[in-house]
Structure formats: structure tokens, C-alpha cells
Design an enzyme around this catalytic site. Structure first.
Site, mmCIF file in Angstrom:
data_model
loop_
_atom_site.group_PDB
_atom_site.id
_atom_site.type_symbol
_atom_site.label_atom_id
_atom_site.label_comp_id
_atom_site.label_asym_id
_atom_site.label_seq_id
_atom_site.Cartn_x
_atom_site.Cartn_y
_atom_site.Cartn_z
ATOM 1 C CD GLU A 113 83.053 36.529 33.718
ATOM 2 O OE1 GLU A 113 82.804 35.387 33.320
ATOM 3 O OE2 GLU A 113 82.299 37.494 33.531
ATOM 4 C CB CYS A 161 82.174 30.895 34.356
ATOM 5 S SG CYS A 161 81.112 30.653 32.928
#
Length: 544
Positions: free
Chosen positions: A29, A68
Site C-alpha cells: 500500500e 486505494c
């Protein structure tokens, strides 16, 4: 991450050699190309560097969004998020209306397509594709054979697998201060999560080691946050190494294509959530076992083709030998369905948490065009982002009048258009949109974006509350119609739902849910249907 390795060993132990490759997608991430193999002299990434030596680096990979959930929606569907209403950051938080995006009836997440073609699919920890919640157990149950945090489980003998493993060690929340009084529940959760995740990591990168982009002031808090990002990457690199070691120990390295990428660019300010390359550019590595390596590809190669995140779905389907449906908007960059190289990649930004916004971008190998539909500043207050010390430092420096002209740009109203020469200006701070020398380039990219928006619907042109009404009339989540059964003349049993586009799962005697994709032998079974974005149907039973 140790539990991931234990799981890998457990399920790998049951697999036999297959005629199709196993595919493992490892997704970190909030991280740009801060990897030694991509030329970063500060990064401490021995496992990723080794993976790159054994595989291929892809240096021009760009997200469809800089955050995201919206980018993961594009990945899982192989579609630009704004084309199916997934462009606003998490419709179930901070939205002006309660809804989940509802993809077109015929569109399916690519792991569900892999299941239908005979793959066993699993994912760990994070979903976050807008018509799901952020974590496992919150999305359509038909997409995965298994969603897991932990636990013992096995895979059926002889089935190739597709695994999607997520690594949160590099998440933006890892930049929040860890040993201070928490600023709220999200800060407290981040503190606990990252203290545990990084407890075995020794900081090797010091603030003095890092370089500071020109759009930041060179201050101690900024340097400390950049150094923290590098040290968080060390944890993620170790976790990836554990998985690769487990794959090797299980005897599966020679039958598994490993893909490592990040879900968008850096988690730092003026990167995450933005359409600058700092927010969109993602490193990607693919390690090909020799038997699956494409012709002309050698370990250690560098591939400079333009790749969009919407290309991951068709590429993985192509590598698996599964058909690529027409609804998919990306194009395969490997496998039997490999397409000609792209000329452009596209990206979108809409509501970011509690702040409405709208930008669209197109990029070729050199130039980036951004259309700013909202003329507000790019740097605005966000409750979550403001928790990071580096963001607090930017606000302090702005208020104190300590930022220079370049550093103030992000906090000033945006012009209608940006044009950046990313070769001459990699930090995208010199806007060329008004320069007559680049008039032809500007018009070419305008035209490319306009053509893209003609090809694919852009829900960003619809007010969010009106879009929500289209998906959930009167604010009520539609209910998927129950599964019904039809016994055919050949003795096989068909399962169907009257909800167009519904996916169907079935199980025997309370066992694992299987994906229905072709008629089955009649037996006692339970069945349930789900249309993405709708509520699941009731469970119905068939008694032979």
C-alpha cells in the site's frame, strides 16, 4: 505476515503440478518506486531487488486513481472506476447519500472469472473495492473461494490458484506518530497496528539520508516522515521475502507467476490522492518461472511500456488462459491476449473523503495533462491526512509564511488545465498549459481525454446524490432475487436469479460456497445470489 506464510505452506502442500500457472499478486500500500532495483539509492529492499533480478521490472505503471479504494475498484473490475460509479472515495463514509456503486449487469470481478475457469482464488486482509467494505468478509461472497485474516485451510488437489495478498506496512497511517496521545480513534488504531507490524524492524534510513522534493520545505518533520516511509518499506520487503521463501519451500516457485506492485503512489502529502505521478506511479515486478516466461523476455529486463492499473485484470486472465470479456476496459500486456503497447493512460479524482473534487488526467510517455473541473486548491484539510506529522508541518509552514512559491502551489487555487513535461519536470511543478510552444501537445492530450470519455461513461458528470439514486432508489439497497432451480431434460440442474447480472453461489451440506457457472448434478444444496452493490438474496434450498 507470519500467518500469511503459514497459510501459504498449508495450502501449497496440497497442490499438484498443473498445466496452468499459479498466479500470486502481492500488493503493497501507498508506495512509489522507493526500491533499490528501480534505482533508489536510499531504499533497503533486498527481497524486492532479488525478485527484480529474477523477473522483469515495469517502470511506467500508473494507477487509475491516486487513492486505494477507487484504484482497487479499477483493478478488481478491469474498468475505470468513474465508468461504473466507483470514483468517489468510499460511498459508505462521508458521502452525501448512502449507496454502493453497482457495476453493469454483465461485469464481474476478475477473480470470479478465474474461479469460473477452474482457479482457486483467495485474498488476505483487504478488499476495498467500493461495492465492498475495506476488509475481508465485506464484499460479494462469489469473488473468492477464501477471504482470510488467519486460520488453517487447504486447497483442492490439482487446482491452480490465484492469490491476492495485501501488505499494509507501508500504508499512510504508518506515518502517524506512534508514541503520542492519539488524536482520535483512527490514530489509535494506526498506532497499535504499526507498533505491532514494525516491532521487528530496525530503522536503517535516517532523516539525513533522504532527499526532499522541491514541493516540500526541507524541515526536520518532513525528513522524518520520508525516512519513516523508507523504514516502513523495510518491514514490507521482509514480509514479501517470507512469502517468497515459503513458496520456494513448498516447491511452487517454478509453477507460480509472482506479481508485486503497489496500490498507487506514495502515502505522503501531495502524493496520495493526487493525479501527479507521485500519486499514480507504481513500481511493478513480474517473476516468470522459466516454463511460463514469454519469448524474448529475460530475467533482469526492464519494460518501459505504458501500463494502466486497469490492465492488470486482463493480463492476469490472459496469463491464466481465461477469456477476457468485452466489458473489461484494460488491455493485456502479457499472455496470449497481449495487446499492442498503449499510447495513453488515464486517471480520475473525485470526492476525497469529506471534500468534493473532480479532476481528469491523461498521460503519454512524456507529457501529462490534467483537467481541473474544480478550481479549488489541491491541498485542503482532510481529517485523516491531517493526522500525519508531515501534513501538520506543511500547514504550520504555510501559516507561518515559510513556504516558497513552488511549495505554496498545492495550497493555491488550481488553473483550469495543467500540462507537465514529466521528463524535464518530474516533480510536475511547471505548468506549460499557457505556453504556445506546447499548444499542439496540449490539444492532442485534450483530444485523447475527450475520446476516452466518449468511449466510457464518466459518472463524475453526474451529481453524487443523483448517481446514488440510480444505484439505490429512494436510498434503499436493492435486494438480489432468490435463487431458483430448473431441472433440465438431460438431468442436470440449472440455478438462476431473476436479478439481472446476479452471481450465484451454492454449497452442499453446509460446506464451502462454490461458484455456480454451469449446470450441476441434482443433489441437496443451498444457493444464494448477489448482484454487486446490492444486498444478498436469502438462502434457498433444493431437495432432489
Amino acid at each position: 505476515m507470519k500467518i500469511f506464510v503459514a497459510l501459504l505452506l498449508l495450502f501449497c502442500g496440497t497442490l499438484q503440478a498443473t498445466e496452468r500457472p499459479n498466479i500470486l499478486l502481492l500488493m503493497a500500500e501507498d508506495m512509489s518506486a522507493r526500491v533499490g532495483a528501480f534505482g533508489d539509492p536510499v531504499a533497503v529492499t533486498p527481497n524486492l531487488d532479488r525478485l527484480a533480478e529474477q523477473g522483469v521490472r515495469y517502470s511506467r505503471v500508473f494507477g487509475a486513481a491516486g487513492v486505494c479504494a477507487t484504484n482497487r475498484a479499477a483493478v478488481i473490475m478491469g474498468m475505470h472506476q468513474e465508468s461504473f460509479g466507483a470514483q468517489h472515495m468510499r460511498s459508505y463514509t462521508n458521502a452525501p447519500a448512502d449507496y454502493r456503486p453497482v457495476p453493469p449487469a454483465g461485469a464481474k470481478a476478475f477473480p470470479e472469472l478465474l474461479r469460473a475457469s477452474g482457479y482457486y482464488t483467495f485474498t488476505t486482509a483487504k478488499l476495498d473495492y467500493q461495492f465492498s467494505g475495506p476488509i475481508v468478509g465485506s464484499g460479494p461472497f462469489t469473488i473468492w473461494d477464501r477471504e482470510t485474516w488467519s486460520g488453517d485451510w487447504e486447497m483442492p488437489d490439482g487446482s491452480p490458484f490465484f492469490g491476492y495478498m495485501n501488505f499494509a506496512a507501508t500504508h499512510e497511517s504508518g506515518l502517524f506518530e506512534r508514541w503520542t496521545w492519539p488524536r482520535g480513534a483512527a490514530h489509535l488504531l494506526a498506532q497499535v497496528t504499526h507498533i505491532l507490524a514494525h516491532r521487528h524492524t530496525e530503522d536503517q534510513v535516517k532523516p539525513a539520508d533522504v532527499s526532499v522534493p522541491p514541493y516540500y520545505p526541507d524541515t526536520t518533520p518532513i525528513r522524518e516522515d520520508i525516512a519513516r516511509q523508507y523504514n516502513n518499506i523495510i518491514t514490507m520487503d521482509r514480509q514479501v521475502g517470507d512469502v517468497l521463501q515459503a513458496l520456494e519451500a513448498a516447491g511452487l516457485a517454478d509453477s507460480t507467476i509472482v506479481i508485486w506492485a503497489t496500490d498507487h503512489g506514495d502515502g505522503l502529502p501531495r502524493a496520495k490522492r493526487e493525479l501527479y505521478d507521485s500519486g499514480l506511479h507504481s513500481p511493478l515486478i513480474i517473476r516468470w518461472p522459466e516454463r511460463w516466461r514469454p519469448g524474448g523476455v529475460q530475467p533482469g529486463d526492464l519494460d518501459t511500456r505504458l501500463i494502466s492499473f486497469v490492465d492488470l485484470a486482463p493480463t492476469i486472465l490472459s496469463l491464466a488462459g481465461a477469456p477476457v470479456p468485452e466489458f473489461i476496459q484494460g488491455q493485456a500486456f502479457a499472455g496470449p491476449a497481449e495487446a499492442a503497447p498503449r499510447r495513453y493512460v488515464f486517471a480520475a479524482r473525485d470526492r476525497i473523503d469529506e471534500v468534493p473534487d473532480r479532476q481528469r488526467a491523461v498521460r503519454d510517455n512524456r507529457f501529462k495533462y490534467i483537467r481541473n473541473h474544480n478550481r479549488q486548491a489541491g491541498g485542503f484539510h482532510l481529517h485523516y491526512r491531517d493526522t500525519a506529522r508531515g501534513m501538520q508541518e506543511l500547514w504550520r509552514a504555510l501559516e507561518a509564511g515559510e513556504l516558497n512559491a513552488v511549495q505554496r502551489q498545492w495550497f493555491e487555487p488550481r488553473p483550469e488545465e495543467y500540462l507537465f513535461d514529466t521528463e524535464a519536470d518530474p516533480f510536475e511543478i511547471s505548468n506549460l498549459a499557457g505556453d504556445p510552444v506546447y499548444a499542439d501537445t496540449l490539444q492532442r492530450l485534450r483530444d485523447a481525454l475527450a475520446l476516452h470519455q466518449q468511449r466510457f461513461r464518466d459518472y463524475g458528470e453526474t451529481e453524487e446524490v443523483l448517481m446514488a439514486e440510480e444505484f439505490w432508489p429512494d436510498g434503499v439497497q436493492p435486494l438480489t432475487a432468490n435463487v431458483e432451480f430448473r431441472l433440465r431434460a438431460d438431468g442436470l440442474l440449472e440455478l438462476y436469479s431473476n436479478s439481472e447480472g446476479a452471481s450465484i453461489g451454492y454449497r452442499h451440506e453446509g460446506g464451502a460456497w462454490l461458484l455456480y457457472h454451469e449446470p450441476v448434478a441434482p443433489a441437496y444444496l443451498q444457493a444464494q445470489a448477489i448482484r454487486y452493490g446490492w444486498a444478498e438474496s436469502e438462502i434457498t434450498e433444493y431437495q432432489p
